[in-house]
Design a protein around this motif. Structure first.
Motif, PDB file in Angstrom:
ATOM      1  N   ARG A 207       0.797  -1.259  -0.004  1.00 14.41           N
ATOM      2  CA  ARG A 207       0.083   0.120   0.014  1.00 14.41           C
ATOM      3  C   ARG A 207       0.854   1.286  -0.138  1.00 14.41           C
ATOM      4  O   ARG A 207       1.810   1.410   0.718  1.00 14.41           O
ATOM      5  CB  ARG A 207      -0.891   0.070   1.116  1.00 14.41           C
ATOM      6  N   ARG A 208       0.583   2.198  -0.945  1.00 12.44           N
ATOM      7  CA  ARG A 208       1.218   3.556  -0.636  1.00 12.44           C
ATOM      8  C   ARG A 208       0.599   4.199   0.576  1.00 12.44           C
ATOM      9  O   ARG A 208      -0.695   4.225   0.785  1.00 12.44           O
ATOM     10  CB  ARG A 208       0.963   4.269  -2.139  1.00 12.44           C
ATOM     11  N   ARG A 209       1.418   4.871   1.174  1.00 10.59           N
ATOM     12  CA  ARG A 209       1.130   5.807   2.506  1.00 10.59           C
ATOM     13  C   ARG A 209       0.914   7.033   1.956  1.00 10.59           C
ATOM     14  O   ARG A 209       1.766   7.843   2.103  1.00 10.59           O
ATOM     15  CB  ARG A 209       2.129   5.490   3.605  1.00 10.59           C
ATOM     16  N   LEU A 210      -0.367   7.474   1.471  1.00  5.72           N
ATOM     17  CA  LEU A 210      -0.551   8.837   0.658  1.00  5.72           C
ATOM     18  C   LEU A 210      -0.719   9.889   1.979  1.00  5.72           C
ATOM     19  O   LEU A 210      -0.250  11.016   1.587  1.00  5.72           O
ATOM     20  CB  LEU A 210      -1.823   8.588  -0.093  1.00  5.72           C
ATOM     21  N   MET A 216       0.409   6.801  11.475  1.00  6.19           N
ATOM     22  CA  MET A 216      -0.654   5.912  11.001  1.00  6.19           C
ATOM     23  C   MET A 216      -1.078   6.172   9.675  1.00  6.19           C
ATOM     24  O   MET A 216      -1.601   7.386   9.575  1.00  6.19           O
ATOM     25  CB  MET A 216      -1.724   5.854  12.081  1.00  6.19           C
ATOM     26  N   SER A 217      -1.322   5.332   8.822  1.00  2.27           N
ATOM     27  CA  SER A 217      -2.014   5.877   7.386  1.00  2.27           C
ATOM     28  C   SER A 217      -3.326   6.133   7.566  1.00  2.27           C
ATOM     29  O   SER A 217      -4.280   5.495   8.210  1.00  2.27           O
ATOM     30  CB  SER A 217      -1.771   4.616   6.528  1.00  2.27           C
ATOM     31  N   THR A 218      -3.781   7.351   7.098  1.00  3.79           N
ATOM     32  CA  THR A 218      -5.354   7.803   6.993  1.00  3.79           C
ATOM     33  C   THR A 218      -5.816   7.747   5.601  1.00  3.79           C
ATOM     34  O   THR A 218      -6.903   7.740   5.422  1.00  3.79           O
ATOM     35  CB  THR A 218      -5.098   9.201   7.636  1.00  3.79           C
ATOM     36  N   VAL A 219      -4.973   7.743   4.533  1.00  4.73           N
ATOM     37  CA  VAL A 219      -5.038   7.575   3.180  1.00  4.73           C
ATOM     38  C   VAL A 219      -4.199   6.461   2.539  1.00  4.73           C
ATOM     39  O   VAL A 219      -3.057   6.876   2.759  1.00  4.73           O
ATOM     40  CB  VAL A 219      -5.378   8.926   2.610  1.00  4.73           C
ATOM     41  N   THR A 220      -4.683   5.663   2.151  1.00  5.08           N
ATOM     42  CA  THR A 220      -3.796   4.530   1.762  1.00  5.08           C
ATOM     43  C   THR A 220      -4.293   3.849   0.339  1.00  5.08           C
ATOM     44  O   THR A 220      -5.568   3.807   0.274  1.00  5.08           O
ATOM     45  CB  THR A 220      -3.323   3.391   2.669  1.00  5.08           C
ATOM     46  N   VAL A 263       4.531  -6.759  14.249  1.00  3.98           N
ATOM     47  CA  VAL A 263       4.021  -8.009  14.100  1.00  3.98           C
ATOM     48  C   VAL A 263       2.759  -8.163  14.237  1.00  3.98           C
ATOM     49  O   VAL A 263       2.317  -8.744  15.396  1.00  3.98           O
ATOM     50  CB  VAL A 263       5.007  -8.982  15.185  1.00  3.98           C
ATOM     51  N   ARG A 264       2.112  -7.469  13.387  1.00  2.00           N
ATOM     52  CA  ARG A 264       0.520  -7.544  13.319  1.00  2.00           C
ATOM     53  C   ARG A 264       0.339  -6.783  12.044  1.00  2.00           C
ATOM     54  O   ARG A 264       1.076  -6.315  11.314  1.00  2.00           O
ATOM     55  CB  ARG A 264       0.070  -6.627  14.469  1.00  2.00           C
ATOM     56  N   PHE A 265      -1.237  -6.989  11.719  1.00  2.00           N
ATOM     57  CA  PHE A 265      -1.515  -6.163  10.501  1.00  2.00           C
ATOM     58  C   PHE A 265      -1.542  -4.495  10.920  1.00  2.00           C
ATOM     59  O   PHE A 265      -1.328  -4.214  12.060  1.00  2.00           O
ATOM     60  CB  PHE A 265      -2.939  -6.558   9.978  1.00  2.00           C
ATOM     61  N   GLY A 266      -1.253  -4.019   9.688  1.00  2.00           N
ATOM     62  CA  GLY A 266      -1.336  -2.535   9.835  1.00  2.00           C
ATOM     63  C   GLY A 266      -2.689  -1.832   9.774  1.00  2.00           C
ATOM     64  O   GLY A 266      -3.675  -2.533   9.641  1.00  2.00           O
ATOM     65  N   GLY A 267      -2.868  -0.425  10.392  1.00  2.00           N
ATOM     66  CA  GLY A 267      -4.064  -0.092  10.447  1.00  2.00           C
ATOM     67  C   GLY A 267      -4.969   0.047   9.105  1.00  2.00           C
ATOM     68  O   GLY A 267      -5.990   0.297   9.200  1.00  2.00           O
ATOM     69  N   GLY A 268      -4.181   0.056   7.907  1.00  2.00           N
ATOM     70  CA  GLY A 268      -4.890   0.120   6.547  1.00  2.00           C
ATOM     71  C   GLY A 268      -5.206  -1.144   5.876  1.00  2.00           C
ATOM     72  O   GLY A 268      -5.454  -1.405   4.866  1.00  2.00           O
TER      73      GLY A 268
END
Length: 337
Positions: A207-210, A216-220, A263-268
């Motif tokens: 994912r691009r972290r836009l 934390m990614s708020t737009v991805t 070591v977990r999924f990301g917020g996006g």
């Protein structure tokens, strides 16, 4: 199937719990914050837990909550809980709780950003940002772009910043004497949500972290990059990061640079769920079944759709009209072959 999902006050836990319910699982939303919006809005199936730092009290409360709810699976979604649970896998199993966490040494390396950088610096396949010691930098001069500083542990970009002057750097080091001082990277920042069984080729969704806020990614937006996905898979195999993870880094003009692994999924990760390989669906199926084998042929033929995810954590998902669905052909691989 019933499951306990922890850390639902954070973006990754919220995403996993939300997607689990959409897939038909009965979810106990758990968190340590009594004012967590996820608990307040799901009060009929919510559980307040102690902090993982409370050790035995946390484990006792978790086991009781799972038993009362009728669940025998736990999805851990905060860094602190993963670190604690990695050393309590045998106890969790004795309590009848299925989980999916890497070995304690893997968790230690991934949780310590200095250890992670040092580990990768010994392998020519992987690049990390150039690091400096305070003594490496002249008292009156920093690189033209400044330096990027971050703490050795923690998530969400806490106290991470660019320092453009030596007094600014010294003030930061006074707060974080063992913090990392690194080069400023200017390429495209990415996150990759991943799932590795320990034998099959890892599933990787980049994912691009836009846009980010507090790390934390708020737009991805998901994207397909075969070389990046293959290198991430090799990194996960090298460090044996089994289960879910989130790899972060930059696409620099001269190559790929890795900055950390959660070591977990990301917020996006919701974008990965809606946009491509049903990543979280596969994770939940393997977690709740106890199996650690991906379905045959999953890597050989998969559909990919560019997906833009915004407004974390409400997760409004948009598929761009111009995005064309295509099939990514990948040679089946297992292990490190």
């Amino acid at each position: 199937m019933r499951i306990v999902v922890t850390g639902t006050g954070g973006a990754s836990g919220y995403a996993v719990a939300l997607q689990a319910e959409q897939l038909g699982y009965e979810v106990l939303w758990a968190d340590a914050d009594p004012l967590c919006p996820a608990l307040l809005t799901n009060s009929h199936r919510a559980q307040l837990l102690p902090l993982a730092s409370e050790g035995g009290a946390y484990l006792e409360a978790l086991a009781k909550a799972a038993k009362d709810f009728g669940a025998d699976c736990v999805s851990f979604n905060t860094d602190a809980e993963v670190r604690y649970a990695a050393h309590e896998v045998d106890t969790l199993s004795e309590l009848g709780l299925t989980q999916w966490i890497p070995a304690p040494e893997t968790v230690r390396v991934c949780s310590d950003k200095a250890e992670f950088a040092g580990r990768l610096s010994r392998d020519s396949r992987f690049r990390t940002p150039v690091s400096f010691s305070a003594d490496d930098l002249r008292a009156d001069l920093l690189p033209a772009a400044g330096v990027f500083v971050k703490t050795r542990s923690g998530s969400g970009g806490a106290d991470a910043m660019v320092c453009s002057s030596r007094p600014e750097l010294d003030a930061w080091l006074a707060r974080n004497p063992d913090g990392l001082v690194q080069e400023v990277l200017t390429g495209q920042e990415f996150s990759a949500d991943c799932l590795y069984t320990g034998s099959d080729l890892p599933l990787v969704v980049a994912r691009r972290r836009l846009r980010t806020r507090s790390g934390m990614s708020t737009v991805t937006e998901t994207f397909h990059h075969p070389d990046l996905e293959l290198l991430i898979a090799e990194l996960l195999q090298e460090l044996q990061v089994v289960g879910p993870s989130c790899v972060q880094g930059f696409l620099q003009p001269d190559g790929i640079v890795f900055t950390e692994i959660n070591v977990r999924f990301g917020g996006g990760c919701a974008a990965a769920f809606w946009g491509t390989t049903h990543l979280v669906e596969q994770y939940l199926a393997l977690l709740t079944s106890g199996e650690r084998k991906l379905p045959e042929g999953l890597h050989g033929r998969r559909f990919f759709t560019t997906t833009l995810l915004v407004r974390v954590p409400s997760y409004e998902t948009l598929v761009r009209p111009e995005a064309e669905e295509f099939i990514a052909l990948m040679e089946p691989r297992t292990g490190k072959d």
